[in-house]
Design a protein around this motif. Structure first.
Motif, PDB file in Angstrom:
ATOM      1  N   LYS A 162     -54.559 -22.616  27.205  1.00  0.00           N
ATOM      2  CA  LYS A 162     -54.062 -23.514  26.157  1.00  0.00           C
ATOM      3  C   LYS A 162     -55.218 -24.074  25.335  1.00  0.00           C
ATOM      4  CE  LYS A 162     -52.735 -27.912  26.633  1.00  0.00           C
ATOM      5  NZ  LYS A 162     -51.946 -29.119  26.983  1.00  0.00           N
ATOM      6  N   TYR A 163     -56.248 -24.555  26.023  1.00  0.00           N
ATOM      7  CA  TYR A 163     -57.364 -25.168  25.309  1.00  0.00           C
ATOM      8  C   TYR A 163     -58.231 -24.133  24.587  1.00  0.00           C
ATOM      9  CZ  TYR A 163     -56.090 -29.658  27.193  1.00  0.00           C
ATOM     10  OH  TYR A 163     -55.411 -30.810  27.471  1.00  0.00           O
ATOM     11  N   GLN A 176     -61.997 -23.145   7.293  1.00  0.00           N
ATOM     12  CA  GLN A 176     -60.968 -23.218   6.255  1.00  0.00           C
ATOM     13  C   GLN A 176     -60.121 -21.947   6.202  1.00  0.00           C
ATOM     14  OE1 GLN A 176     -62.423 -24.752   2.503  1.00  0.00           O
ATOM     15  NE2 GLN A 176     -63.773 -26.219   3.511  1.00  0.00           N
ATOM     16  N   GLN A 177     -59.988 -21.292   7.361  1.00  0.00           N
ATOM     17  CA  GLN A 177     -59.084 -20.145   7.500  1.00  0.00           C
ATOM     18  C   GLN A 177     -57.760 -20.674   8.070  1.00  0.00           C
ATOM     19  OE1 GLN A 177     -61.284 -17.412   9.968  1.00  0.00           O
ATOM     20  NE2 GLN A 177     -62.837 -17.019   8.408  1.00  0.00           N
ATOM     21  N   TYR A 178     -57.039 -21.355   7.204  1.00  0.00           N
ATOM     22  CA  TYR A 178     -55.887 -22.138   7.661  1.00  0.00           C
ATOM     23  C   TYR A 178     -54.736 -21.267   8.169  1.00  0.00           C
ATOM     24  CZ  TYR A 178     -58.438 -25.839   5.268  1.00  0.00           C
ATOM     25  OH  TYR A 178     -59.411 -26.720   4.869  1.00  0.00           O
ATOM     26  N   ASP A 179     -54.515 -20.122   7.557  1.00  0.00           N
ATOM     27  CA  ASP A 179     -53.418 -19.253   8.008  1.00  0.00           C
ATOM     28  C   ASP A 179     -53.677 -18.736   9.423  1.00  0.00           C
ATOM     29  OD1 ASP A 179     -52.109 -19.614   5.627  1.00  0.00           O
ATOM     30  OD2 ASP A 179     -52.875 -17.778   4.708  1.00  0.00           O
ATOM     31  N   GLU A 180     -54.933 -18.323   9.685  1.00  0.00           N
ATOM     32  CA  GLU A 180     -55.276 -17.840  11.026  1.00  0.00           C
ATOM     33  C   GLU A 180     -55.146 -18.952  12.060  1.00  0.00           C
ATOM     34  OE1 GLU A 180     -56.947 -17.359   8.287  1.00  0.00           O
ATOM     35  OE2 GLU A 180     -57.953 -15.395   8.210  1.00  0.00           O
ATOM     36  N   ALA A 181     -55.579 -20.151  11.688  1.00  0.00           N
ATOM     37  CA  ALA A 181     -55.466 -21.301  12.598  1.00  0.00           C
ATOM     38  C   ALA A 181     -54.005 -21.602  12.906  1.00  0.00           C
ATOM     39  CB  ALA A 181     -56.141 -22.526  11.987  1.00  0.00           C
ATOM     40  N   GLU A 182     -53.166 -21.537  11.883  1.00  0.00           N
ATOM     41  CA  GLU A 182     -51.731 -21.788  12.069  1.00  0.00           C
ATOM     42  C   GLU A 182     -51.126 -20.764  13.022  1.00  0.00           C
ATOM     43  OE1 GLU A 182     -47.676 -22.273   9.349  1.00  0.00           O
ATOM     44  OE2 GLU A 182     -49.393 -21.139   8.591  1.00  0.00           O
ATOM     45  N   SER A 183     -51.488 -19.486  12.868  1.00  0.00           N
ATOM     46  CA  SER A 183     -50.947 -18.434  13.741  1.00  0.00           C
ATOM     47  C   SER A 183     -51.315 -18.675  15.199  1.00  0.00           C
ATOM     48  CB  SER A 183     -51.470 -17.064  13.298  1.00  0.00           C
ATOM     49  OG  SER A 183     -51.005 -16.747  12.008  1.00  0.00           O
ATOM     50  N   LEU A 189     -47.718 -22.425  20.967  1.00  0.00           N
ATOM     51  CA  LEU A 189     -46.417 -23.080  21.167  1.00  0.00           C
ATOM     52  C   LEU A 189     -45.406 -22.149  21.824  1.00  0.00           C
ATOM     53  CD1 LEU A 189     -46.015 -25.156  17.878  1.00  0.00           C
ATOM     54  CD2 LEU A 189     -46.302 -26.044  20.196  1.00  0.00           C
ATOM     55  N   THR A 190     -45.558 -20.847  21.613  1.00  0.00           N
ATOM     56  CA  THR A 190     -44.644 -19.916  22.294  1.00  0.00           C
ATOM     57  C   THR A 190     -44.935 -19.882  23.792  1.00  0.00           C
ATOM     58  OG1 THR A 190     -46.100 -18.007  21.947  1.00  0.00           O
ATOM     59  CG2 THR A 190     -44.465 -18.468  20.240  1.00  0.00           C
ATOM     60  N   LEU A 191     -46.202 -20.145  24.167  1.00  0.00           N
ATOM     61  CA  LEU A 191     -46.573 -20.161  25.584  1.00  0.00           C
ATOM     62  C   LEU A 191     -46.313 -21.519  26.217  1.00  0.00           C
ATOM     63  CD1 LEU A 191     -49.994 -18.295  25.217  1.00  0.00           C
ATOM     64  CD2 LEU A 191     -47.864 -17.327  26.088  1.00  0.00           C
ATOM     65  N   PHE A 192     -46.509 -22.569  25.428  1.00  0.00           N
ATOM     66  CA  PHE A 192     -46.355 -23.942  25.934  1.00  0.00           C
ATOM     67  C   PHE A 192     -45.411 -24.670  24.980  1.00  0.00           C
ATOM     68  CE2 PHE A 192     -50.599 -22.283  26.762  1.00  0.00           C
ATOM     69  CZ  PHE A 192     -50.649 -22.334  28.148  1.00  0.00           C
ATOM     70  N   ASN A 193     -44.141 -24.527  25.231  1.00  0.00           N
ATOM     71  CA  ASN A 193     -43.100 -24.980  24.320  1.00  0.00           C
ATOM     72  C   ASN A 193     -43.225 -26.470  23.997  1.00  0.00           C
ATOM     73  OD1 ASN A 193     -40.709 -24.710  22.768  1.00  0.00           O
ATOM     74  ND2 ASN A 193     -39.539 -25.619  24.455  1.00  0.00           N
ATOM     75  N   ASN A 194     -43.309 -26.760  22.670  1.00  0.00           N
ATOM     76  CA  ASN A 194     -43.386 -28.145  22.172  1.00  0.00           C
ATOM     77  C   ASN A 194     -44.505 -28.952  22.842  1.00  0.00           C
ATOM     78  OD1 ASN A 194     -41.325 -27.601  20.447  1.00  0.00           O
ATOM     79  ND2 ASN A 194     -39.786 -28.850  21.487  1.00  0.00           N
ATOM     80  N   ASP A 195     -45.597 -28.277  23.164  1.00  0.00           N
ATOM     81  CA  ASP A 195     -46.743 -28.969  23.757  1.00  0.00           C
ATOM     82  C   ASP A 195     -47.270 -30.023  22.785  1.00  0.00           C
ATOM     83  OD1 ASP A 195     -49.100 -29.140  25.697  1.00  0.00           O
ATOM     84  OD2 ASP A 195     -50.107 -28.616  23.811  1.00  0.00           O
ATOM     85  N   LYS A 196     -47.453 -31.229  23.264  1.00  0.00           N
ATOM     86  CA  LYS A 196     -47.839 -32.357  22.412  1.00  0.00           C
ATOM     87  C   LYS A 196     -49.164 -32.113  21.696  1.00  0.00           C
ATOM     88  CE  LYS A 196     -48.904 -37.314  22.552  1.00  0.00           C
ATOM     89  NZ  LYS A 196     -48.998 -38.522  23.425  1.00  0.00           N
ATOM     90  N   GLU A 197     -50.180 -31.705  22.445  1.00  0.00           N
ATOM     91  CA  GLU A 197     -51.501 -31.518  21.839  1.00  0.00           C
ATOM     92  C   GLU A 197     -51.476 -30.423  20.779  1.00  0.00           C
ATOM     93  OE1 GLU A 197     -54.985 -32.292  24.891  1.00  0.00           O
ATOM     94  OE2 GLU A 197     -53.294 -31.318  25.878  1.00  0.00           O
ATOM     95  N   THR A 198     -50.732 -29.361  21.048  1.00  0.00           N
ATOM     96  CA  THR A 198     -50.661 -28.268  20.079  1.00  0.00           C
ATOM     97  C   THR A 198     -49.937 -28.715  18.816  1.00  0.00           C
ATOM     98  OG1 THR A 198     -50.595 -26.702  21.925  1.00  0.00           O
ATOM     99  CG2 THR A 198     -49.999 -25.859  19.758  1.00  0.00           C
ATOM    100  N   LEU A 199     -48.842 -29.452  18.983  1.00  0.00           N
ATOM    101  CA  LEU A 199     -48.114 -29.964  17.812  1.00  0.00           C
ATOM    102  C   LEU A 199     -48.981 -30.911  16.994  1.00  0.00           C
ATOM    103  CD1 LEU A 199     -44.561 -30.593  19.335  1.00  0.00           C
ATOM    104  CD2 LEU A 199     -45.168 -28.895  17.592  1.00  0.00           C
ATOM    105  N   LEU A 200     -49.748 -31.763  17.661  1.00  0.00           N
ATOM    106  CA  LEU A 200     -50.628 -32.689  16.936  1.00  0.00           C
ATOM    107  C   LEU A 200     -51.704 -31.930  16.171  1.00  0.00           C
ATOM    108  CD1 LEU A 200     -51.044 -35.593  19.515  1.00  0.00           C
ATOM    109  CD2 LEU A 200     -49.894 -35.701  17.292  1.00  0.00           C
ATOM    110  N   ASN A 201     -52.254 -30.885  16.795  1.00  0.00           N
ATOM    111  CA  ASN A 201     -53.252 -30.066  16.105  1.00  0.00           C
ATOM    112  C   ASN A 201     -52.647 -29.331  14.917  1.00  0.00           C
ATOM    113  OD1 ASN A 201     -56.181 -29.561  17.507  1.00  0.00           O
ATOM    114  ND2 ASN A 201     -54.685 -30.274  18.996  1.00  0.00           N
ATOM    115  N   LEU A 202     -51.417 -28.865  15.074  1.00  0.00           N
ATOM    116  CA  LEU A 202     -50.746 -28.159  13.985  1.00  0.00           C
ATOM    117  C   LEU A 202     -50.456 -29.114  12.826  1.00  0.00           C
ATOM    118  CD1 LEU A 202     -49.506 -25.473  13.052  1.00  0.00           C
ATOM    119  CD2 LEU A 202     -47.361 -26.166  14.155  1.00  0.00           C
ATOM    120  N   ALA A 203     -49.981 -30.314  13.152  1.00  0.00           N
ATOM    121  CA  ALA A 203     -49.713 -31.310  12.110  1.00  0.00           C
ATOM    122  C   ALA A 203     -51.000 -31.665  11.369  1.00  0.00           C
ATOM    123  CB  ALA A 203     -49.086 -32.560  12.727  1.00  0.00           C
TER     124      ALA A 203
END
Length: 686
Positions: A162-163, A176-183, A189-203
């Motif tokens: 995860k980390y 600044q490769q935002y599309d790759e970071a988003e992917s 998130l597919t591995l760790f459903n609705n994981d808080k840290e991942t959602l915060l990083n995505l936001a």
């Protein structure tokens, strides 16, 4: 003989079992993270059994995990010398390299262990973690997956994975490769459903990429878990602020702040309090924000996050010197502080200390490589000092049958943060279809602008004007000298002298009327949305006439994004001599108007964006003792920023206010403007 060997083997086995049972307490301490107790326990064991391998291993792990990595490495080095082929000892020695952050050596070492045993789960996972620490995330993910093939579902390996995704996504974000970071984050998130840290990083990624609706959706998803509601509200408040919805931001932050009384997670107190105070500041509710900050300061006088809030409040109140004081204290506490370095840069820029502002922003990037806000700050500041050209073409006509074509060209070439070279060339062709008067003028000037003090800038230009009219050709000296002064916070004062020639129409150009203008402009802003602008001109002319002009405007800032203000303007003009057949020169002229002004500026850091301005005004004018006349004024522009270096706009004005032209006519002007930054950055900076 056989019986003796069996007895010896039995004795060893019994001793080992008993000994293992005796050390079980120590094993439990290690497994449950009680490293201080584990250290004491195995230290006691080693007094009785100094050569016991298991006790030495466990003691080494205890001290290594208890903040003594160098001692642990020495211990495992000695163990490895005693047991050079023991794989467990090798693994622990490798882990001691990780504790000492010796990742380069650990990388080579764990790779050799994998070559020795390709199916060793500890070796595979440690190697993956080593690669992750070296930010070699792509290879790290390969090896953590190999570890999970050996032990599917292992929680330690899953946590590492995860980390690794989070680190890899952050690396892409920094580049600044935002599309790759988003992917990568979405895959996490597919591995760790609705994981808080991942959602915060995505936001956060969406915020940085200015995808505010996506950020809002992500925070809304985070809020579906009641345990994350306050964190989500804090994020949604920030999104509203970035969307210019300050009242909405304050309402969201209030919800989160009021919820603090019902929570047990104390880690939410600081970010929620911080966001609420920020929302108060964004809404210019300075008194309640000041009160909350003062209460925090009284109990925690040297906390960086509280000092940063007070500094932010003072920036909004334009108390920049106080902000610098707080940012300096933050940097004393933590030289790598993001808020301290970039906040100080903003305050120094506002105070006119541009070189120091550059230094603070560059310090930010030393600690936070490619950080977008710091990069944009430098880009913004660079644009201020980048050579630029601005050209304008306009067509003007009025109800006195005058028309004119004009081309204005201005060049600014900064030579340092203090000194700027100036140049301009202007052409004007004017005619009257009734009188058949025609005239052209060409003027050229050079000058410089120099920052004498952080709050005082001198600007001076001098040149000549060559005019060709029906009855005469002549040249005249032109000059414009001024001082821009910021005497106190929220105040600016311009004082100057300008020599020019009346050139509105062909008849005025033909008469060669030279004006010597002595002027002052004063602008006062406030922290409660009111503003006041006043302008005074005293003009002496070579036709023995003089003029006094006073203009004052009281306005109220309704919105900040886009800027919307409304107000009341008053204008008074008086001439010593009245020559109405030549130019508008009343003994007394009074005009009052109400106006509304809407502006969306061209933002330096946002290419490929529209900008606009619209002003509408109406009122009454009084010429001499005549009865009042209604007036109107409309000004508009619409433009587009093609890149970070080029922008263009069309503009237009129509007004029937008598003082708007030298001839006193209703007039209309339309035109186009183009601005181009000649280089990517200042010529005096690498």
């Amino acid at each position: 003989m056989i019986i003796k060997k069996l007895l010896l083997l039995f004795t060893v086995l019994v001793t080992t079992v008993i000994y293992s049972q005796e050390m079980q307490e120590g094993f439990t301490y290690l497994e449950t993270g009680k490293y201080v107790k584990a250290e004491t326990f195995f230290q006691t064991v080693l007094k009785d059994y100094p050569n016991n391998k298991t006790a030495r291993l466990c003691y080494g792990r205890a001290i290594g995990l208890n903040g003594k990595p160098e001692e642990a490495n020495v211990l495992f080095t000695n163990l490895l010398a005693d047991y050079p082929s023991d794989f467990e000892v090798k693994l622990n020695y490798g882990e001691s390299l990780l504790w000492n952050s010796n990742f380069t050596k650990a990388k080579t070492y764990f790779k050799s262990l994998i070559d020795e045993d390709p199916k060793s789960f500890p070796a595979l996972l440690s190697y993956a973690n080593t690669l992750s620490n070296l930010k070699e995330y792509e290879d790290a993910l390969v090896y953590v997956n190999k570890a999970l093939e050996v032990l599917p579902g292992n929680p330690n390996a899953l946590t590492s994975k995860k980390y690794m995704y989070l680190g890899y996504a952050y690396q892409k974000q920094q580049a600044q490769q935002y599309d790759e970071a988003e992917s990568l984050l979405k895959e996490n998130l597919t591995l760790f459903n609705n994981d808080k840290e991942t959602l915060l990083n995505l936001a956060n990624l969406y915020l940085i990429a200015n995808r505010l609706e996506d950020a809002k959706s992500t925070y809304d998803l985070l809020a579906t878990n009641p345990n994350n509601k306050i964190t989500a509200l804090n994020g949604l408040a920030l999104v509203s602020h970035l969307n210019g919805k300050e009242k909405e931001a304050l309402e969201l932050s209030k919800q989160a702040y009021k919820s603090l009384d019902t929570i047990t997670d104390k880690s939410l107190i600081q970010p929620t309090t911080e966001r609420h105070i920020q929302a108060l500041i964004w809404n210019k509710q300075f008194k309640p924000a000041d009160k909350l900050i003062a209460n925090l300061i009284s109990t925690k006088p040297n906390e960086n996050w509280i000092l940063a809030l007070r500094a932010t409040l003072n920036i909004y109140k334009s108390d920049f010197k106080k902000s610098v004081t707080d940012y300096n204290q933050i940097l004393v506490n933590d030289s790598a502080s993001f808020d301290g370095n970039l906040g100080k840069a903003n305050a120094l820029k506002a105070l006119g200390f541009y070189d120091d502002a550059y230094l603070s922003a560059e310090n930010t990037l030393k600690f936070y490589n490619n950080q977008k806000d710091a990069s944009n700050f430098i880009k913004n500041l660079n644009t201020t000092f980048t050579p630029s050209y601005e050209g304008k073409a306009s067509y003007t006509f009025d109800n006195g049958d005058n028309e004119a074509f004009a081309f204005n060209n201005n060049l600014e070439f900064p030579l340092s943060t203090k000194l700027k070279a100036l140049g301009s060339y202007n052409y004007r062709n004017t005619s009257n279809s009734v009188t058949d008067n025609k005239a052209t003028s060409n003027d050229f000037s050079l000058g410089l602008a120099y920052q004498l003090l952080p709050n005082v800038t001198f600007r001076g230009t001098a040149g000549i004007m060559a005019a060709n009219a029906n009855d005469t050709d002549y040249t005249q000296l032109l000059t414009d000298l001024s001082f821009n002064i910021k005497p106190f916070k929220l105040q600016t004062l311009d004082i100057g002298y300008k020599r020019e020639v009346q050139s509105f129409n062909a008849e005025l150009l033909d008469r060669e009327i030279v004006q010597n203008n002595y002027y002052a402009n004063y602008n006062l802003s406030t922290n409660f949305k009111l503003g006041w602008f006043t302008q005074y001109y005293y003009t002496s002319q070579n036709d023995d006439n003089t003029r006094n002009l006073l203009f004052t405007s009281l306005y109220y800032n309704i919105l900040s994004k886009p800027s919307l203000k409304a107000g009341l303007n008053y204008q008074y003009i008086t001439f010593k001599n009245q020559v109405p057949t030549i130019y508008f020169s009343p003994n007394k002229f009074n005009a009052v108007e109400v106006f509304v002004n809407l502006i969306k500026d061209e933002v330096i850091t946002k290419p490929k964006e529209w900008f606009y301005e619209l002003t509408a005004a109406t009122g009454l004018q009084y010429i001499e003792d005549d009865s009042s006349q209604s007036t109107y004024r409309i000004q508009a522009k619409l433009g587009y920023k093609f890149s970070s270096r080029a922008a263009a706009n069309i503009f237009g004005t129509r007004s029937n206010i008598a003082s708007a032209t030298a001839a006193g006519f209703t007039f209309t002007e339309i035109g186009i403007r183009f601005k181009w930054y000649l280089f990517d950055s200042p010529t005096f900076r690498n």
